[in-house]
Design a protein around this motif. Sequence first.
Motif, PDB file in Angstrom:
ATOM      1  N   CYS A 539     -21.892 -25.211 -15.041  1.00  0.00           N
ATOM      2  CA  CYS A 539     -20.781 -24.287 -14.825  1.00  0.00           C
ATOM      3  C   CYS A 539     -21.312 -22.955 -14.310  1.00  0.00           C
ATOM      4  CB  CYS A 539     -20.011 -24.093 -16.122  1.00  0.00           C
ATOM      5  SG  CYS A 539     -21.086 -23.601 -17.485  1.00  0.00           S
ATOM      6  N   HIS A 543     -23.995 -22.443 -19.114  1.00  0.00           N
ATOM      7  CA  HIS A 543     -24.043 -22.438 -20.587  1.00  0.00           C
ATOM      8  C   HIS A 543     -25.050 -23.436 -21.098  1.00  0.00           C
ATOM      9  CE1 HIS A 543     -19.917 -20.608 -19.991  1.00  0.00           C
ATOM     10  NE2 HIS A 543     -20.690 -19.657 -20.508  1.00  0.00           N
ATOM     11  N   CYS A 560     -16.870 -28.199 -20.448  1.00  0.00           N
ATOM     12  CA  CYS A 560     -17.824 -27.319 -21.130  1.00  0.00           C
ATOM     13  C   CYS A 560     -17.138 -26.744 -22.378  1.00  0.00           C
ATOM     14  CB  CYS A 560     -18.246 -26.189 -20.178  1.00  0.00           C
ATOM     15  SG  CYS A 560     -19.261 -24.933 -20.953  1.00  0.00           S
ATOM     16  N   LEU A 562     -17.530 -24.067 -23.814  1.00  0.00           N
ATOM     17  CA  LEU A 562     -17.345 -22.616 -23.767  1.00  0.00           C
ATOM     18  C   LEU A 562     -16.344 -22.189 -22.693  1.00  0.00           C
ATOM     19  CD1 LEU A 562     -21.014 -21.410 -24.299  1.00  0.00           C
ATOM     20  CD2 LEU A 562     -19.132 -21.347 -25.930  1.00  0.00           C
ATOM     21  N   CYS A 563     -16.451 -22.772 -21.492  1.00  0.00           N
ATOM     22  CA  CYS A 563     -15.597 -22.273 -20.403  1.00  0.00           C
ATOM     23  C   CYS A 563     -14.673 -23.340 -19.826  1.00  0.00           C
ATOM     24  CB  CYS A 563     -16.457 -21.667 -19.295  1.00  0.00           C
ATOM     25  SG  CYS A 563     -17.468 -22.908 -18.461  1.00  0.00           S
TER      26      CYS A 563
HETATM   27 ZN    ZN Z   1     -19.535 -23.259 -19.560  1.00  0.00          ZN
END
Ligand code: ZN
Length: 592
Positions: A539, A543, A560, A562-563
């Motif tokens: 990404c 990450h 992902c 996180l995002c």
């Molecule tokens: Zn990410």
Amino acid sequence: MHRRARCNQKQLAKTIHHKSSLLIALFERIHAQHDREEQHERIQHFKHTFIYLIVCALSIFFFRIHIQIYNALVGPFHLNHDQFVTYLQIYNQNLSSTRSRWFSLNEEYLQVEVGEGNVESNQDQSLYIYDDEYTRENILASLYRVRESIIVNSLYPNRLYIKFPGLKQRHSRIYHSYRFQAFTIRTLRCIVRHLQVPLREYSTWFEKSLYLRVIDERYKQNETFFNAIVIPSCGILIGYLYRPKGELAYFPYSRIVYQFRSYDVGFDASYPYYPNTAFILGGIIFVWLFVKSLFYLILYLLHRVFPSKLVIKSNVQLHLKELGIESLQVLNNHLLATSNENVYDHRLFLILDQQYLIMFNIDLNEHNPSMLRQFYTQLPFIGISISSIIKVGNDGFLINDNKKQKWIPFPAINRTMGDNKAEWLHNHMMLINKEYQQRWYDEKRLAREQARIQAQKELEAIRFEALVREEEWRQAVHYGNDLERMWERVTSASPRYITRFRLNNHHQVTSFQTDVLASTCSVCLEKFEIGQTYACWPCEGQHMFHYACMLDVLRAKNTCPLCRHSVEAASLPDRDIVLRLMLQRLFSRVAI
Ligand SMILES: [Zn+2]
Ligand SMILES: [Zn+2]
């Protein structure tokens, strides 16, 4: 018997190598073959042109071009009165003959002795052709009738008109090439009388030559007088017979127009002799054919008497020069000096002293004309520096020619089996050329290496596919029946993506990566430690997770943590299928 003959042939082939002029003899045969063919060609050329010459001569005779030649060289044909009558009758019967100055083929230039007083002198009886018929000033031609009874009767009911040029016409002022010596003394006397030579002078002349001198002299003094007065008066005509059909003429004192009819005969004394076009063309063709046939005949005879000697052609000489060999004789000696183990089939000669391979495209013992013919222009042999040979293939070999690679094919031989030129040459090259040997070994090694790499690639592909199967199986076991998950469109990363991840993304945290060591894995919430393997999500934020943690994530979801950046997803069934499955399951439970 037959077998013995073949055996002898084999022995001959073996011994020919030891003949003293092996190569020279071949060149001589090629040269002789070429010579024979050229001679044959020359004689053929001669034959053909000679036949045309005969045809031309016959056609010249047929179209009576010989008459034209006679006219051109000697002057007009002389016809006396009786001959003219006969001639006229023949001409009269042949109605179709019409005159055209350029294309008539049998026009004869005539000199006729009609006789004194036989041409009509009464001008009222004559016809005139005017430049302008109203003013009637300029007479182009006048047509006088012939009144001599034999001629008139022989043509009856047709009439003969003599066409004289008008006084202002150029033709009335020129000297005509009469052959006066052909006329009778009587006519000659008429002429001199009209030329006002006194009777007492010519009464004693019995020799024609005496008349001729005077006539010639006086004619040249005053051509107009002679043409206008003497010619009609004495009936000496010069010109052509023709058909005046269609011409218009006028009587002098009336407005009556006379149009000549098809049966009227004219004698045109109003234009001079022109060589005929057909005569010129025929003559040119005849002379050309004659010269041509003579040329080939002379060429043939010259070559027969002085046969040409063997000349080494420039392409052969150039090739020898390239090889650094002074002459054909030197090459011949090299070939003879080559020991038998360095010769293959009288085709390939390895000349080790000179480091050359000589390859013959023709059998050294060849006698077949069609083969010999072919090698008059082509090179019978090629020489190649042994060091330039890169590789030997089955039907030829590769050489390095001025930094360019060139494929030289072996000469084709009509032999079904047992031809091992390639093997022979390869074995010899391995023995005599270290570079060749090295190249060959290198090539073999390279081939082995390539085979190994290929095998490894195949193995890796198999392993990859096995891992993909494993991931597929895992996903089927874990999520295969999870219809709610499917309905929510939640999916793992694709088995192929996971497999690629498993094979490639192995990084270990080192002591230098202080920023990594300071951060935590957001899956297991533990810190990264030196020596642990980690991986990055592709990404924007790159990450970072523990390798094992990220693998767990990919097997569960394709985003992902996180995002929510997504990677290649595993395939999902359509929603309506999922719905149907859910309903089926529901109903089956109700049924139980
Ligand atoms: Zn990410
Ligand atoms: Zn972790």
